[in-house]
Design a protein around this motif. Structure first.
Motif, PDB file in Angstrom:
ATOM      1  N   LEU A   1       0.828  -1.201   0.000  1.00 35.42           N
ATOM      2  CA  LEU A   1       0.000   0.000   0.000  1.00 35.42           C
ATOM      3  C   LEU A   1       0.864   1.254   0.000  1.00 35.42           C
ATOM      4  CD1 LEU A   1      -2.620  -1.084   2.706  1.00 35.42           C
ATOM      5  CD2 LEU A   1      -2.904  -1.173   0.219  1.00 35.42           C
TER       6      LEU A   1
ATOM      7  N   SER B   1      -1.976   7.018   0.508  1.00 32.72           N
ATOM      8  CA  SER B   1      -3.322   6.728   0.004  1.00 32.72           C
ATOM      9  C   SER B   1      -4.292   6.550   1.173  1.00 32.72           C
ATOM     10  CB  SER B   1      -3.301   5.465  -0.853  1.00 32.72           C
ATOM     11  OG  SER B   1      -3.019   4.327  -0.044  1.00 32.72           O
ATOM     12  N   GLU B   2      -5.572   6.550   0.867  1.00 27.69           N
ATOM     13  CA  GLU B   2      -6.580   6.374   1.918  1.00 27.69           C
ATOM     14  C   GLU B   2      -6.443   5.014   2.579  1.00 27.69           C
ATOM     15  OE1 GLU B   2      -8.687   8.518   3.261  1.00 27.69           O
ATOM     16  OE2 GLU B   2      -7.735  10.040   2.010  1.00 27.69           O
ATOM     17  N   GLU B   3      -6.242   3.965   1.749  1.00 26.24           N
ATOM     18  CA  GLU B   3      -6.063   2.619   2.308  1.00 26.24           C
ATOM     19  C   GLU B   3      -4.800   2.548   3.155  1.00 26.24           C
ATOM     20  OE1 GLU B   3      -6.076  -0.091  -0.924  1.00 26.24           O
ATOM     21  OE2 GLU B   3      -8.264  -0.239  -1.020  1.00 26.24           O
TER      22      GLU B   3
END
Length: 333
Positions: A290, A294-296
């Motif tokens: 990831l 990022s949002e994740e």
């Protein structure tokens, strides 16, 4: 009682009584040194004669932490020397300017020429800092410096400082006999704090060249502790950690991971382990495939952070039971 201090090689009741009087004398007592770091000072103030180890993996901020201490000691009129075995005097100056003026010097470097261009107001402010707050600053950049060279430098500095202090006292008090000068006046210009950055790249010379690096490090840390006691110095020694500190789920460093020798742990009076939680968390997020931005990635970061906070809360009591001698502290930066 036997002592490592040459002034009191063998102590009887009379000598111990004299030391007790010295401890009650404000001019002779061991004055505690505050660091301005609240969590650090809670574990007990730094004292003359102590060997302080600052350890961590590369990129954790060991040098930045040490320079913050150096900056504070200079501003509180301590005689401090910083031996840098890793950075040049130009790099050190950049860092000291950043600390003193609270700026990022990279923003003032000409990308074409590499010249540092400070605006007139900042240049004037830096000059004021050097003349006032940093008037006792000493930086030594010498890669591969040996302990013998460090001791020689300190002895020379102290000799020059004592001659200056004695001459000033003689002139102001109109005396002729140097033996009448109080000891605390004679030694007021002595070096009080020494920073060594860092242990593993020192010239670890030994009487036996066939000795292993581990044995040489043991000799060096023992000699540093002896130097602290002989000259009533505080030595802040920066050290690397073994790669073992990056293994497992809990990346927080321990004393067992000090690189090179277990004698570091034995000789040190205090050990400060530097750790950046965000550094290891971001790396773990990347290992999950990831992007930390990022949002994740941010959600995964928060989940990992919560897990470690909960784990730390569960073991905090046992940690302080084990480390009740306050010799080792882990600081998140």
């Amino acid at each position: 009682i036997h002592s490592k201090n040459e002034k009191y090689p063998l102590l009887g009741s009379q000598e111990i009584n004299q030391i007790t009087d010295d401890l009650s004398d404000p001019d002779k007592a061991l004055k505690p040194i505050e660091t301005q770091f609240y969590d650090l000072d809670k574990t007990g103030y730094i004292l003359p004669g102590q060997l302080i180890v600052v350890a961590g993996r590369p990129g954790m901020g060991k040098t930045s932490f040490a320079l913050n201490l150096f900056d504070h000691f200079l501003k509180t009129d301590q005689n401090a020397i910083y031996f840098s075995l890793e950075m040049s005097k130009e790099q050190m100056t950049h860092k000291m300017i950043s600390l003193a003026l609270k700026i990022d010097t990279k923003e003032y470097i000409n990308k074409d020429t590499g010249i540092l261009v400070l605006p007139p107001d900042l240049r004037e402010k830096w000059t004021e800092v050097l003349c006032n707050e940093y008037k006792k600053i000493t930086l030594v950049d010498k890669p591969g410096i040996s302990l013998a060279e460090i001791k020689k430098y300190i002895i020379q500095r102290n000799y020059i400082g004592r001659i200056k202090a004695e001459n000033e006292y003689i002139q102001s008090n109109k005396i002729e006999d140097r033996n009448m000068i109080p000891e605390h006046i004679r030694t007021k210009n002595d070096v009080k704090i020494v920073f060594l950055d860092y242990l593993q790249i020192m010239n670890l010379s030994s009487s036996n060249p066939t000795k292993s690096t581990t044995d040489k490090i043991s000799e060096t840390t023992t000699a540093l502790k002896t130097m602290c006691l002989e000259h009533k110095l505080t030595v802040v020694l920066i050290s690397q950690l073994n790669r073992d500190s990056q293994q497992g789920n809990d990346k927080r460093p321990t004393m067992a991971q000090l690189k090179g020798s277990g004698s570091i742990e034995q000789d040190a009076d205090k050990i400060y382990l530097i750790h950046r939680e965000d550094y290891s968390l971001n790396r773990d997020v990347k290992r999950m495939g990831l992007d930390p931005n990022s949002e994740e990635g941010k959600m995964a970061y928060q989940d990992l952070f919560n897990q470690r906070v909960n784990k730390a809360a569960n073991v905090m009591g046992s940690m302080y039971d084990i480390k009740d001698d306050m010799r080792s502290s882990t600081f998140n930066v």
